[in-house]
Design a protein around this motif. Structure first.
Motif, PDB file in Angstrom:
ATOM      1  N   LEU A 256       0.834  -1.203   0.000  1.00  0.00           N
ATOM      2  CA  LEU A 256       0.000   0.000   0.000  1.00  0.00           C
ATOM      3  C   LEU A 256       0.869   1.254   0.000  1.00  0.00           C
ATOM      4  CD1 LEU A 256      -2.834   1.261   0.199  1.00  0.00           C
ATOM      5  CD2 LEU A 256      -2.661   1.056   2.687  1.00  0.00           C
ATOM      6  N   VAL A 257       1.936   1.233   0.786  1.00  0.00           N
ATOM      7  CA  VAL A 257       2.861   2.376   0.831  1.00  0.00           C
ATOM      8  C   VAL A 257       3.504   2.594  -0.536  1.00  0.00           C
ATOM      9  CG1 VAL A 257       5.030   3.224   1.815  1.00  0.00           C
ATOM     10  CG2 VAL A 257       3.321   2.173   3.301  1.00  0.00           C
ATOM     11  N   ILE A 258       3.884   1.507  -1.198  1.00  0.00           N
ATOM     12  CA  ILE A 258       4.493   1.606  -2.531  1.00  0.00           C
ATOM     13  C   ILE A 258       3.505   2.220  -3.525  1.00  0.00           C
ATOM     14  CG2 ILE A 258       5.344   0.269  -4.488  1.00  0.00           C
ATOM     15  CD1 ILE A 258       6.540  -1.709  -2.461  1.00  0.00           C
ATOM     16  N   LYS A 259       2.269   1.731  -3.523  1.00  0.00           N
ATOM     17  CA  LYS A 259       1.260   2.249  -4.455  1.00  0.00           C
ATOM     18  C   LYS A 259       0.948   3.716  -4.172  1.00  0.00           C
ATOM     19  CE  LYS A 259       0.955  -1.674  -6.512  1.00  0.00           C
ATOM     20  NZ  LYS A 259       1.636  -1.835  -7.814  1.00  0.00           N
ATOM     21  N   ARG A 260       0.897   4.064  -2.877  1.00  0.00           N
ATOM     22  CA  ARG A 260       0.648   5.469  -2.526  1.00  0.00           C
ATOM     23  C   ARG A 260       1.770   6.356  -3.062  1.00  0.00           C
ATOM     24  NH1 ARG A 260       2.074   6.973   3.314  1.00  0.00           N
ATOM     25  NH2 ARG A 260       4.063   7.266   2.230  1.00  0.00           N
TER      26      ARG A 260
ATOM     27  N   ASN B  67      -3.255  15.935  -5.603  1.00  0.00           N
ATOM     28  CA  ASN B  67      -2.311  16.057  -4.493  1.00  0.00           C
ATOM     29  C   ASN B  67      -3.025  16.387  -3.186  1.00  0.00           C
ATOM     30  OD1 ASN B  67      -0.148  15.516  -6.177  1.00  0.00           O
ATOM     31  ND2 ASN B  67       0.222  17.685  -6.654  1.00  0.00           N
ATOM     32  N   LYS B  68      -4.069  17.227  -3.266  1.00  0.00           N
ATOM     33  CA  LYS B  68      -4.825  17.565  -2.057  1.00  0.00           C
ATOM     34  C   LYS B  68      -5.539  16.341  -1.493  1.00  0.00           C
ATOM     35  CE  LYS B  68      -5.674  22.421  -3.247  1.00  0.00           C
ATOM     36  NZ  LYS B  68      -6.710  23.441  -3.587  1.00  0.00           N
ATOM     37  N   LYS B  69      -6.119  15.537  -2.412  1.00  0.00           N
ATOM     38  CA  LYS B  69      -6.837  14.346  -1.968  1.00  0.00           C
ATOM     39  C   LYS B  69      -5.890  13.293  -1.393  1.00  0.00           C
ATOM     40  CE  LYS B  69     -10.910  15.740  -3.360  1.00  0.00           C
ATOM     41  NZ  LYS B  69     -11.986  16.056  -2.367  1.00  0.00           N
ATOM     42  N   LEU B  70      -4.653  13.311  -1.872  1.00  0.00           N
ATOM     43  CA  LEU B  70      -3.701  12.300  -1.416  1.00  0.00           C
ATOM     44  C   LEU B  70      -3.165  12.583  -0.014  1.00  0.00           C
ATOM     45  CD1 LEU B  70      -1.580  11.566  -4.621  1.00  0.00           C
ATOM     46  CD2 LEU B  70      -3.125  10.012  -3.425  1.00  0.00           C
TER      47      LEU B  70
ATOM     48  N   LYS C 193      -1.805  10.340   5.283  1.00  0.00           N
ATOM     49  CA  LYS C 193      -1.858  10.320   6.740  1.00  0.00           C
ATOM     50  C   LYS C 193      -2.424   8.997   7.255  1.00  0.00           C
ATOM     51  CE  LYS C 193      -3.834  12.716  10.730  1.00  0.00           C
ATOM     52  NZ  LYS C 193      -4.720  13.817  11.197  1.00  0.00           N
ATOM     53  N   VAL C 194      -3.495   8.524   6.597  1.00  0.00           N
ATOM     54  CA  VAL C 194      -4.134   7.274   7.023  1.00  0.00           C
ATOM     55  C   VAL C 194      -3.195   6.082   6.835  1.00  0.00           C
ATOM     56  CG1 VAL C 194      -5.995   5.648   6.531  1.00  0.00           C
ATOM     57  CG2 VAL C 194      -6.480   8.088   6.666  1.00  0.00           C
TER      58      VAL C 194
ATOM     59  N   GLU D 244      -0.537   6.087   9.496  1.00  0.00           N
ATOM     60  CA  GLU D 244      -1.063   5.625  10.784  1.00  0.00           C
ATOM     61  C   GLU D 244      -1.282   4.113  10.772  1.00  0.00           C
ATOM     62  OE1 GLU D 244      -4.544   7.905  11.525  1.00  0.00           O
ATOM     63  OE2 GLU D 244      -3.445   9.717  12.121  1.00  0.00           O
ATOM     64  N   LEU D 245      -1.783   3.600   9.640  1.00  0.00           N
ATOM     65  CA  LEU D 245      -1.983   2.156   9.512  1.00  0.00           C
ATOM     66  C   LEU D 245      -0.647   1.429   9.589  1.00  0.00           C
ATOM     67  CD1 LEU D 245      -3.760  -0.306   8.916  1.00  0.00           C
ATOM     68  CD2 LEU D 245      -3.511   0.197   6.471  1.00  0.00           C
ATOM     69  N   GLN D 246       0.341   1.971   8.890  1.00  0.00           N
ATOM     70  CA  GLN D 246       1.671   1.366   8.918  1.00  0.00           C
ATOM     71  C   GLN D 246       2.232   1.348  10.336  1.00  0.00           C
ATOM     72  OE1 GLN D 246       4.547   3.727   6.779  1.00  0.00           O
ATOM     73  NE2 GLN D 246       6.039   3.237   8.358  1.00  0.00           N
TER      74      GLN D 246
END
Length: 665
Positions: free
Chosen positions: A304-308, A324-327, A332-333, A336-338
């Motif tokens: 998920l981090v890679i795709k983000r 970029n604003k939506k990302l 942040k989520v 926090e999950l990581q």
């Protein structure tokens, strides 16, 4: 029902109870009068017996049962606590550990059971006078000196609890166990009538009584309410023992009256004894999760981090402001999950440290040495992956400290030291690393002996030795096949050990160092990353290849003017804030083509390794980035300077620099 489905759970819980047995017996060996540790051991052995019986492991159940018999004799003060008894119980624990992993017949199991049986029947029994008191209308409890002292020395309410089971109750001992477990939340059980063994064997009627020391705020109604809901419990009666002085009046043993000061000290000691190892087993709001499931979850988060990162890269490349604003909230989520998943994987290093008191005790006995092991920082947390890997290196270093480092009691006395040597095992956080130290107050490492052995074994040449400081010479003990022992033993002398430690620690992206002073002792220092999965780092470029330098190692990033660079003993250095910092060209170190163009400023990353700083010169600095580490299985020498790989947002691969290897080789 297929009982094999519960095998893994059984093995895990058995390990916990075996740890309690080890810990309590080690404490008991040093404090033979500690009745709490005897009770702790008895409860653990009994639980093991019940678990094994449930699983159908009759051999485990029988071994735990005969252990119970000896512990019961110790509890009733009919058997003396000595080294022979402790060694026999430890032998039984070792066998139980083997059986917990593979509950089949082990070698000489019958002989061990027979030895335990004969010892419990023919051992050196000791008569101890008892005193008794009545709850006023029914049962008479017999308590020992220790038990009466616990009552007198601890604040709390003394009560008697009468339990009446239903006439058709089938599992009397199980109901009794449920009662005992509930009562642990309210205080401490002092004595049970009839005895625990009779209840276990169900050699009782449908009732039993308990002498109980409850907490000061104990509410009798709460106890009744908790116990009456147990299935097949018919009635519960709770009575307060108000006149404790009456117990003392019935004593029939004449003893000197202790001073108030002595009594106060005894109260403090007894409160210390009330610390229970079994608190680790009390029910908490936790569940057991298979490590493989956590690994799978961590891998998904990593993807998920890679795709983000890839999506963020697209937004930056095409200047998509709305995207970029939506990302930003998504970023942040995911962060926090990581962090949440990483925290789930963090476990206290006590999982490893807890096995060492027994190891040190047995090793000291075998070498006829006296060792005081001090453990600090056992609550320090590490990633589960690292925890699983560091056990063997720590065993190597502990054995080395005790065998090579600490002298025999006679040798220590000759040089004015205490007969008992000190070995200190500690762990603490330092930035994003965990530092583990093993320190001893032994004879230390003599550099002259290391020089001689290193030459004999061909580890270094005479010319190389002449240019080495004592601190560098000492580190030669990490060379493959190096050993200062002239005799092969079960502990050391085969030339295998410290090189294995260094290799293992470095494979975990860690480092190992040693300091020593002749006559004063040695300290082994291991630095390990908190986790091996996701790291923060600075992305750099060297010869069209991107490299990540872990943020935890970076002190600062500077632009170095070539005019500032000086050469000292063929080493390029710069002066910064009063310090001389060696410079390392990553192009040269990584065997890349030299840069032909001249530059006015050279991007340099100042990193810290141990107590020293180094400057890593790169072609350019791209910026800070969170990356997912992908392990490289090729362990060839050409890749020793690379700690792993990372997938970047554009799909390209960046290599993660092994800072320790780059700066020390």
């Amino acid at each position: 029902m297929d009982m094999s489905d519960f095998q893994e759970l059984y093995a895990s819980e058995s390990r916990e109870h075996l740890d309690i047995l080890n810990d309590s017996l080690l404490t008991l060996e040093n404090d033979p009068s500690n009745m709490e540790m005897i009770n702790e051991s008895f409860r653990a052995a009994h639980t093991l017996k019940g678990m094994a019986g449930t699983m159908g492991f009759d051999n485990v159940s029988e071994l735990a049962h005969v252990m119970e018999n000896i512990l019961d004799l110790l509890r009733d003060e009919k058997l003396v606590v000595d080294t022979e008894v402790i060694n026999l119980l430890f032998k039984a624990i070792d066998t139980l550990e083997l059986l917990s992993n593979s509950p089949e017949e082990v070698e000489n199991l019958d002989e061990l059971i027979d030895e335990l049986k004969s010892y419990s029947q023919d051992g050196d029994l000791k008569d101890v006078e008892k005193r008794s008191f009545s709850d006023g209308d029914k049962n008479t409890f017999k308590i020992s000196d220790e038990e009466l002292q616990v009552i007198e020395s601890n604040d709390g309410k003394v009560i008697t609890i009468d339990i009446q089971l239903e006439d058709d109750c089938v599992f009397k001992s199980l109901r009794a166990d449920m009662v005992f477990e509930i009562l642990e939340d309210y205080g401490d059980i002092i004595r049970v009538l009839p005895g625990v063994e009779e209840i276990r064997k169900e050699e009782m009627d449908n009732n039993f009584s308990i002498l109980f020391l409850g907490k000061t705020d104990l509410d009798k109604d709460n106890i009744v309410e908790s116990l009456i809901h147990i299935s097949e419990v018919d009635r519960v009666k709770v009575d307060l023992v108000e006149d404790i002085d009456q117990l003392r009046a019935k004593e029939i043993i004449n003893k000197e009256v202790k001073s108030n000061k002595d009594k106060k000290e005894d109260r403090v000691n007894e409160k210390d004894k009330a610390t229970r190892l079994s608190k680790r087993l009390k029910s908490k709001s936790t569940i057991r999760v298979d490590v493989e499931r956590l690994d799978s979850l961590m891998n998904l988060v990593a993807e998920l981090v890679i795709k983000r990162t890839q999506v963020e890269s697209v937004g930056e490349s095409y200047n998509l402001d709305e995207l970029n604003k939506k990302l930003k909230p998504l970023s942040k989520v995911t962060t926090e999950l990581q962090n949440a998943v990483m925290e789930m994987r963090m476990v206290p290093i006590s999982l490893v440290f807890n096995r060492f008191p027994r190891l040190v005790r047995d090793l000291a006995q075998g070498l006829e040495k006296e060792i005081n092991l001090v453990i600090e920082g056992e609550d320090t947390e590490l990633d589960r992956t690292i925890i699983d890997e560091i056990g063997d290196p720590l065993v190597h270093m502990l054995r080395n400290a005790i065998d090579h480092g600490v002298e025999s009691p006679e040798e220590r006395e000759k040089v004015g030291k205490d007969r008992k040597g000190l070995v200190k095992l500690s762990a603490f956080h330092e930035g994003n690393n965990v530092v583990i130290q093993i320190q001893d107050d032994g004879k230390g490492i003599n550099p002259d002996i290391i020089r001689q052995k290193a030459l004999e074994k061909g580890v270094v040449t005479q010319t190389e030795l002449e240019g080495m400081e004592d601190s560098d010479v000492i580190k030669l003990i990490f060379a493959p096949g190096f050993s200062t022992n002239t005799e092969i033993s079960d502990v050391s002398g085969r030339g295998v050990g410290m090189d294995v430690v260094k290799t293992k620690i470095e494979s975990l992206s860690g480092s190992v160092d040693i300091t020593s002073e002749v006559g004063r002792g040695s300290t082994f220092i291991m630095k390990l990353p908190l986790t091996l999965s996701i790291i923060q780092g600075f992305l750099t470029k060297v010869a069209n290849q991107e490299y990540v330098i872990p943020l935890e190692s970076i002190q600062e990033i500077v632009d170095v003017n070539p005019k500032e660079i000086q050469t000292v003993r063929s080493q390029k250095v710069i002066h910064r804030r009063g310090s001389v910092i060696p410079l390392i060209s990553l192009r040269k170190n990584l065997n890349k083509e030299a840069l032909t163009e001249k530059r006015n400023e050279i991007p340099t990353v100042i990193v810290e390794v141990g107590d020293d700083n180094y400057g890593l010169m790169v072609d350019s600095i791209i910026g800070q980035q969170e990356v997912v580490i992908k392990r490289i299985n090729d362990l060839s020498e050409s890749l020793q300077k690379i700690a792993g790989g990372a997938i970047l947002g554009d799909g390209s691969i960046a290599l993660i620099i092994n800072v320790e290897e780059i700066t020390t080789n």
